[in-house]
Design a protein around this motif. Structure first.
Motif, short mmCIF file in Angstrom:
data_model
loop_
_atom_site.label_atom_id
_atom_site.label_comp_id
_atom_site.label_asym_id
_atom_site.label_seq_id
_atom_site.Cartn_x
_atom_site.Cartn_y
_atom_site.Cartn_z
N SER A 113 17.17 -9.08 -27.20
CA SER A 113 17.77 -10.12 -26.69
C SER A 113 18.57 -11.06 -27.56
O SER A 113 19.61 -11.61 -27.02
CB SER A 113 16.52 -11.07 -26.05
OG SER A 113 15.75 -10.45 -25.05
N LEU A 114 18.16 -11.23 -28.64
CA LEU A 114 18.84 -12.13 -29.56
C LEU A 114 19.95 -11.66 -30.12
O LEU A 114 21.11 -12.27 -29.94
CB LEU A 114 18.19 -12.33 -30.66
CG LEU A 114 16.70 -13.34 -30.79
CD1 LEU A 114 16.00 -13.41 -32.09
CD2 LEU A 114 17.19 -14.61 -30.34
N GLN A 154 22.18 -9.58 -27.85
CA GLN A 154 23.04 -9.43 -27.14
C GLN A 154 23.50 -10.72 -26.53
O GLN A 154 24.54 -10.88 -25.93
CB GLN A 154 22.57 -8.48 -26.18
CG GLN A 154 21.42 -9.29 -25.18
CD GLN A 154 20.82 -8.15 -24.29
OE1 GLN A 154 21.01 -7.10 -24.23
NE2 GLN A 154 20.30 -8.80 -23.11
N GLY A 155 23.04 -11.88 -26.99
CA GLY A 155 23.36 -13.06 -26.25
C GLY A 155 24.60 -13.82 -27.18
O GLY A 155 24.25 -13.84 -28.24
N ASN A 196 16.06 -9.27 -18.10
CA ASN A 196 17.04 -9.40 -18.97
C ASN A 196 17.71 -10.88 -19.07
O ASN A 196 17.70 -11.65 -20.21
CB ASN A 196 18.24 -8.42 -18.68
CG ASN A 196 19.70 -8.46 -19.58
OD1 ASN A 196 20.35 -9.37 -19.01
ND2 ASN A 196 19.59 -8.10 -20.56
N GLN A 197 17.76 -11.33 -17.91
CA GLN A 197 18.44 -12.86 -18.05
C GLN A 197 17.48 -14.20 -18.33
O GLN A 197 17.66 -14.92 -19.03
CB GLN A 197 19.22 -12.98 -16.69
CG GLN A 197 20.31 -12.39 -16.46
CD GLN A 197 21.30 -12.80 -17.49
OE1 GLN A 197 21.98 -13.71 -17.68
NE2 GLN A 197 21.65 -11.68 -18.29
N SER A 244 15.14 -13.69 -20.17
CA SER A 244 14.71 -13.46 -21.65
C SER A 244 16.04 -14.07 -22.62
O SER A 244 16.18 -13.99 -23.75
CB SER A 244 13.99 -12.27 -22.37
OG SER A 244 15.17 -11.37 -21.88
N ASN A 245 17.20 -13.71 -21.98
CA ASN A 245 18.61 -13.71 -22.59
C ASN A 245 19.71 -14.34 -21.47
O ASN A 245 20.58 -13.49 -21.29
CB ASN A 245 19.07 -12.49 -22.98
CG ASN A 245 20.21 -12.37 -23.63
OD1 ASN A 245 20.85 -13.31 -24.48
ND2 ASN A 245 21.09 -11.20 -23.32
N TYR A 251 22.05 -15.83 -22.41
CA TYR A 251 23.48 -15.76 -23.06
C TYR A 251 24.37 -14.47 -22.89
O TYR A 251 25.33 -14.24 -23.29
CB TYR A 251 23.10 -16.02 -24.49
CG TYR A 251 22.98 -17.55 -24.78
CD1 TYR A 251 23.72 -18.20 -25.90
CD2 TYR A 251 21.64 -17.97 -24.51
CE1 TYR A 251 23.80 -19.45 -26.25
CE2 TYR A 251 21.44 -19.36 -25.00
CZ TYR A 251 22.43 -20.08 -25.71
OH TYR A 251 21.95 -21.39 -26.31
N GLY A 252 23.52 -13.52 -22.14
CA GLY A 252 24.14 -12.25 -21.90
C GLY A 252 25.69 -12.24 -21.20
O GLY A 252 25.76 -12.98 -20.21
N THR A 284 20.47 -2.74 -25.55
CA THR A 284 20.02 -2.99 -24.38
C THR A 284 19.43 -2.13 -23.55
O THR A 284 18.64 -2.05 -22.71
CB THR A 284 21.26 -3.86 -23.46
OG1 THR A 284 21.59 -4.91 -24.16
CG2 THR A 284 20.73 -3.98 -22.02
#
Length: 298
Positions: A15-16, A18-19, A46-47, A49-50, A52-53, A284
């Motif tokens: 998660s970190l 890919q953001g 996915n969103q 937790s992240n 920023y993706g 991912t």
């Protein structure tokens, strides 16, 4: 227990990794239960937790889901984030009001960006972008201050189009075509109409981005564009034209024919690991598979 902890740790690292970009001021839309129902469990996870993706990554995850509904998710509008999940986070602005905007960018990727008023019912830009960069977050220069801290002005010609909460968003749109990744954040707002007032200051901001209407080409604006020689300069006019992201694929809702557990695992593994994709895309894919296995292992 140790295995579970390792899987969660790996998922967190993915998660970190890919953001890359998201609006922090004003408070933007966030994922919630309405988004989960429309976009499916894995896209929501996915969103959640992240946030920023990028959108292309979300579509890649959605390809193998049985609970992804492309029409209901409407992923190119605010990344599928729903007004129903954000009714208590609506800013009230006045025409001509200057709004401060802050964007958090974790890594540069050369592209273009803009902030626009978007009508949610049609996923179209009202008028011209409020601000536009022909070069944004350049890998050559790095992220510059005016790309993360800037102001926009609420148009005075919106009429009653944005009078009701949920009708309009201020949308930040960053299309990093160099790596085929699109980042987006939306801020719900009203102008002289009804709707909840956000707990944040109304002067703290809202802005928007050009949008592509669910897998259609963005509308070409009439205004001429001034060439930007450096990424330190932004144009407060619309671009003459803009390129659609190269990945505009959507998924059709599938009918599940296997057990729930089998669907969850197979949905992550439905497509082979992207050997020709970026490291982010490969990570991912692994994270999605691990999350599915973890969910049904418990």
């Amino acid at each position: 227990m140790k295995t579970t902890g390792s899987i969660l740790a790996l998922a967190g690292l993915v998660s970190l990794a890919q953001g890359h970009g998201f609006v922090t001021t004003p408070n933007p839309r966030l994922p919630g239960s309405a988004m989960e129902a429309a976009c499916g469990q894995q896209v929501y996870d996915n969103q959640e937790s992240n946030k920023y993706g990028n959108i292309q990554n979300m579509l890649q995850i959605a390809e193998g889901q049985s609970d992804y509904n492309a029409a209901e998710c409407d992923i190119w509008l605010c990344k599928g984030y729903k007004f129903a999940d954000n009714k208590d986070n609506v800013y009230s602005y006045k025409a001509g009001e200057v709004v401060d905007f802050v964007v958090d960018i974790m890594a540069p990727h050369t592209g273009t960006a803009n902030v626009s008023v978007v009508q949610t019912s049609t996923d179209t830009v009202i008028g011209s972008p409020l601000i536009y960069w022909s070069v944004y977050a350049s890998t050559a220069t790095g992220v510059t201050k005016n790309e993360t801290n800037f102001s926009v002005t609420i148009p005075d010609d919106l009429g009653d189009k944005c009078a009701t909460a949920g009708d309009c968003v201020l949308q930040w749109w960053w299309n990093a075509a160099s790596i085929d990744q699109t980042y987006e954040s939306c801020v719900d707002f009203t102008v002289g109409g009804s709707g909840s007032s956000s707990s944040g200051s109304s002067s703290s901001a809202a802005a928007a981005v050009t949008t592509s209407a669910a897998a259609t080409e963005p509308t070409t604006t009439a205004a001429a564009v001034t060439t930007v020689s450096t990424p330190d300069t932004a144009n407060n006019i619309a671009p003459a034209s803009s390129s659609a992201p190269t990945t505009l694929a959507t998924s059709v809702k599938q009918t599940a024919t296997t057990t729930p557990a089998a669907v969850a695992v197979s949905s992550s593994a439905a497509s082979a690991i992207p050997t020709n994709g970026t490291t982010e895309e490969q990570l991912t894919w692994v994270a999605s598979l691990l999350k599915a296995l973890l969910k049904y292992a418990n």
